[in-house]
Every structure is written in C-alpha cells, then in structure tokens.
Design an enzyme around this catalytic site. Structure first.
Site, mmCIF file in Angstrom:
data_model
loop_
_atom_site.group_PDB
_atom_site.id
_atom_site.type_symbol
_atom_site.label_atom_id
_atom_site.label_comp_id
_atom_site.label_asym_id
_atom_site.label_seq_id
_atom_site.Cartn_x
_atom_site.Cartn_y
_atom_site.Cartn_z
ATOM 1 N N LYS A 120 53.069 53.134 44.794
ATOM 2 C CA LYS A 120 54.132 52.124 44.695
ATOM 3 C C LYS A 120 55.505 52.749 44.475
ATOM 4 C CE LYS A 120 51.747 47.939 43.309
ATOM 5 N NZ LYS A 120 51.769 46.790 42.399
ATOM 6 N N LYS A 203 43.585 49.430 52.914
ATOM 7 C CA LYS A 203 43.031 48.269 52.216
ATOM 8 C C LYS A 203 43.798 47.001 52.616
ATOM 9 C CE LYS A 203 44.939 47.664 47.954
ATOM 10 N NZ LYS A 203 45.129 47.310 46.581
ATOM 11 N N LYS A 206 48.340 42.140 50.125
ATOM 12 C CA LYS A 206 49.384 41.138 50.284
ATOM 13 C C LYS A 206 50.723 41.779 50.605
ATOM 14 C CE LYS A 206 48.898 40.520 45.308
ATOM 15 N NZ LYS A 206 48.211 39.609 44.424
HETATM 16 P P1 AMP Z 1 46.188 42.647 42.990
HETATM 17 O O1 AMP Z 1 46.391 41.650 44.054
HETATM 18 O O2 AMP Z 1 46.589 44.040 43.377
HETATM 19 O O3 AMP Z 1 46.690 42.218 41.643
HETATM 20 O O4 AMP Z 1 44.596 42.749 42.831
HETATM 21 C C1 AMP Z 1 43.855 41.777 42.154
HETATM 22 C C2 AMP Z 1 42.369 42.077 42.232
HETATM 23 O O5 AMP Z 1 41.931 41.984 43.582
HETATM 24 C C3 AMP Z 1 41.981 43.480 41.735
HETATM 25 O O6 AMP Z 1 40.730 43.392 41.076
HETATM 26 C C4 AMP Z 1 41.877 44.261 43.009
HETATM 27 O O7 AMP Z 1 41.000 45.363 42.887
HETATM 28 C C5 AMP Z 1 41.292 43.203 43.957
HETATM 29 N N1 AMP Z 1 41.645 43.497 45.356
HETATM 30 C C6 AMP Z 1 42.898 43.522 45.907
HETATM 31 N N2 AMP Z 1 42.846 43.854 47.208
HETATM 32 C C7 AMP Z 1 41.524 44.050 47.498
HETATM 33 C C8 AMP Z 1 40.815 44.425 48.679
HETATM 34 N N3 AMP Z 1 41.449 44.647 49.843
HETATM 35 N N4 AMP Z 1 39.456 44.535 48.603
HETATM 36 C C9 AMP Z 1 38.795 44.291 47.448
HETATM 37 N N5 AMP Z 1 39.413 43.943 46.299
HETATM 38 C C10 AMP Z 1 40.751 43.826 46.308
#
Ligand code: AMP
Ligand code: TRP
Length: 343
Positions: A120, A203, A206
């Site tokens: 980031k 991955k 968003k």
């Molecule tokens: P974040 O949106 O980065 O706050 O992620 C929130 C949760 O979603 C965390 O537990 C991440 O590990 C999971 N997560 C985000 N993107 C993915 C993805 N592409 N595959 C699996 N888990 C994800």
C-alpha cells in the site's frame, strides 16, 4: 488466565469500509463469519474497521456510505445483529486506547516487514501515513481487546495475525503476565484467496482499477453474467482431476469460486465438469453466482434505504462491545502501571 477470560471462545473479525464489497470479501470472509455465528460454538464480534480505512485517504461522505453499505452487506449475508455483535470500530474507543499500548509493544522492524504496508505504501513509503505503518498494532488491539481466540480471515491477513500473536507474547512476557491469549487464525476452505477475473496471479480486490476484475456484491444479474463470460481463461477444457489445474490459475479460480458458492469441494466440481469447455462451464457459474448473490444485493439495497435503522443497530452493537472491552482495557492499564486504573 485472568478473570476476564470467558469460557465461550470468542471470534473477532473486521473488514475495511474503503469501497464496495467483492466476491472475495464474501467468500473469503463474510460467508465464513456467518458459519461461525451459526455454529453456536463462539461468541462472534464483527466490525467495520473505519479507523483502519483512513490509513489511506477516504472522502468523508464515501466513508459514511461505505460503512453503512458494509453493515448492510454483513446483515444481508446472514449476520444477525442480535446473535453477533456488529459495530464500527471508531465507536468503541477502547480499540484506539489499547492500540496505543500495542504501538509501544510492537517494534518498528516488525511493522516495516509487513507486505500489506509495502504494497500500500508503494514506492514512496516516506509519504505514507504513520497510521499505515502502525495499522497492525491497531489490528492486534481489535482482536485482543475481546480476548478473541479465533479470527476468520482471507489468506492475505495471515502475516498480520502472526504479528498479533507476537504482540500478545511480548506483552505477556514483558509484564510477566498470562493475560492476552495467543489467537488462532482461521484460514481455510477453497476461497481463502479469490483471484482477479482478469489476471489469475492477482487477488480480487476492491481497489483494482478495472471493475471487470471483480464481482461486487451490488452488481446486478447482467453485470455478474457479463463479468464471468469475459473472465480470462485458457483454451483447454476443464481437466478431470484437481492436479490438472496446477498451472492454470484462471481456470482454478473459476472452479474454486463455483465450489465455494455451492458449498462443495473443488474435486466434486471437477468431477462434474471434467472435459467441458469454458463455453459450457461459464454460463453455469454465472447462473449459480446470480442465484446466490442476487438475494444478498436486493436485501442490501432494502437495508440501505433505512440508514437510521442501520445506525441504530450499529450504536447498539457498540454499546455491547464496550461492555466487553472496558474491563479488558482497565486490566491492561493496571498491568502497565497507569495510576487511576486500580492497584
Ligand atoms: P479488506 O476488504 O481488505 O478489509 O478484507 C476484508 C476480509 O476479506 C479479509 O479477511 C480479507 O482477507 C478478505 N478478502 C479480501 N479480498 C479477498 C480475496 N480476493 N479472496 C479471499 N478473501 C479476501
Ligand atoms: N486488516 C484487515 C484487512 O485489511 C481488516 C482488519 C482490521 C481485521 N482489524 C481486524 C481483520 C481484526 C481481522 C481481525 O482486511
């Protein structure tokens, strides 16, 4: 362990309200949060981590909208704000208070090694916010404030959970106590890392500039079908064993998504579709995704229409969270030697 330890094991997890929810968030996180809530073994606490989100710039009105949309996404996916505690992090000030103590426990070297920080912060790390560097100490506080023992997350959070264990161990060691538990990460299933629909080595996120790379929980049926139809694949038909997916990241991703949406093993999906072309598989996947996700997106938009009710639910969640958090923070202050906290 101290008197603050409960006998019901606690689960804590959080998602940043920094944009819309993706299929990765749903399959890697929320769907599993719901299973842990419904399993009945744990007391479950789920959070919109708004203070984490602002470690990179957030427009205030977007942050408000994203926080409510995330709350709606949790509830529409099956989080029950009565059975689980659902709140936004900023409304439980004990998170930041314990976060400060952990800033003084964690070491600079630990923080600089975090891959999420490096990703980031990018090339210009000097210009990243100090909060972005300190982020994992606040995350450790989120978890340990409730003496949580289990944390369901996607694969990308593994390193942060190791750091949480290091913080608990160092705190307990430095102060000669056995106060904070050593948390178990819960990272399993076929969808711990859902990949981009445009690039099987990245991955699904968003923050990807291409909307075609992800399925958003708010996408309508046409958008979902179109994104799956256009998803990158290779020219080969589906293999007849999982081993046949080893060097085919895009194909493996679609199979895993299918399996996770349908609550099946990837081997079972391969057995059903062995030898078929993507031209046949993709429409089936699109139908499945629409069937599973449309009810969630409809319910999300219904909930979003009544933001006063969402805010009321979150305020009540914050009150319940504070009841659990306050005694742990007080005891921490006492251990650290803050006058006024007791002893
Ligand atoms: P974040 O949106 O980065 O706050 O992620 C929130 C949760 O979603 C965390 O537990 C991440 O590990 C999971 N997560 C985000 N993107 C993915 C993805 N592409 N595959 C699996 N888990 C994800
Ligand atoms: N760091 C997590 C992410 O980026 C979000 C998060 C913050 C979290 N605090 C947490 C996840 C505590 C689990 C437990 O996805």
């Amino acid at each position: 362990m101290t008197d603050n330890t409960t006998f019901t094991p606690r689960v804590f997890s959080g998602i940043q309200p920094s944009g819309g929810l993706t299929l990765g968030n749903y399959l890697g996180a929320i769907k599993r949060f719901v299973e842990m809530q419904d399993g009945g073994t744990y007391q479950t606490i789920y959070c919109m981590v708004d203070l984490h989100a602002i470690t990179v710039w957030q427009n205030p009105s977007d942050l408000r909208r994203n926080t409510r949309e995330l709350a709606a996404g949790y509830i529409a996916s099956g989080i029950d704000p009565e059975r689980s505690i659902l709140m936004n992090q900023s409304q439980v000030p004990e998170h930041t208070q314990l976060g400060w103590i952990f800033n003084c426990v964690a070491r600079m070297g630990w923080m600089k090694r975090m891959t999420q920080f490096k990703d980031k912060a990018g090339k210009n790390a000097e210009n990243a916010s100090l909060g972005l560097l300190a982020y994992p100490a606040l995350m450790a506080a989120d978890i340990l404030l409730y003496h949580s023992t289990h944390v369901p997350v996607g694969d990308d959070q593994k390193q942060h959970l190791e750091l949480t264990r290091d913080v608990a161990t160092k705190f307990n060691h430095d102060y000669g106590v056995d106060f904070f538990p050593i948390t178990e990460p819960v990272i399993h299933g076929v969808a711990t890392r859902v990949m981009s629909l445009r690039d099987g080595s990245k991955k699904m996120s968003k923050s990807d500039p291409s909307d075609m790379s992800r399925i958003n929980l708010t996408d309508d049926a046409d958008a979902i079908a179109q994104k799956i139809r256009k998803a990158k694949t290779d020219p080969e038909p589906l293999p007849d064993t999982l081993d046949g997916l080893a060097d085919r990241p895009e194909a493996a991703n679609l199979v895993n998504i299918y399996a996770a949406l349908d609550d099946r093993g990837a081997d079972d999906v391969i057995a059903e579709f062995a030898g078929q072309q993507f031209g046949a598989f993709k429409p089936k996947l699109a139908d499945l995704a629409v069937a599973k996700l449309s009810p969630i997106s409809c319910e999300m938009s219904r909930l979003m229409d009544d933001s006063a009710e969402l805010d009321r639910l979150l305020a009540r969640g914050a009150d319940r969270a504070r009841e659990l958090a306050a005694p742990v923070l007080k005891k921490t202050y006492e251990i650290v030697g803050m006058v006024g906290a007791g002893t």
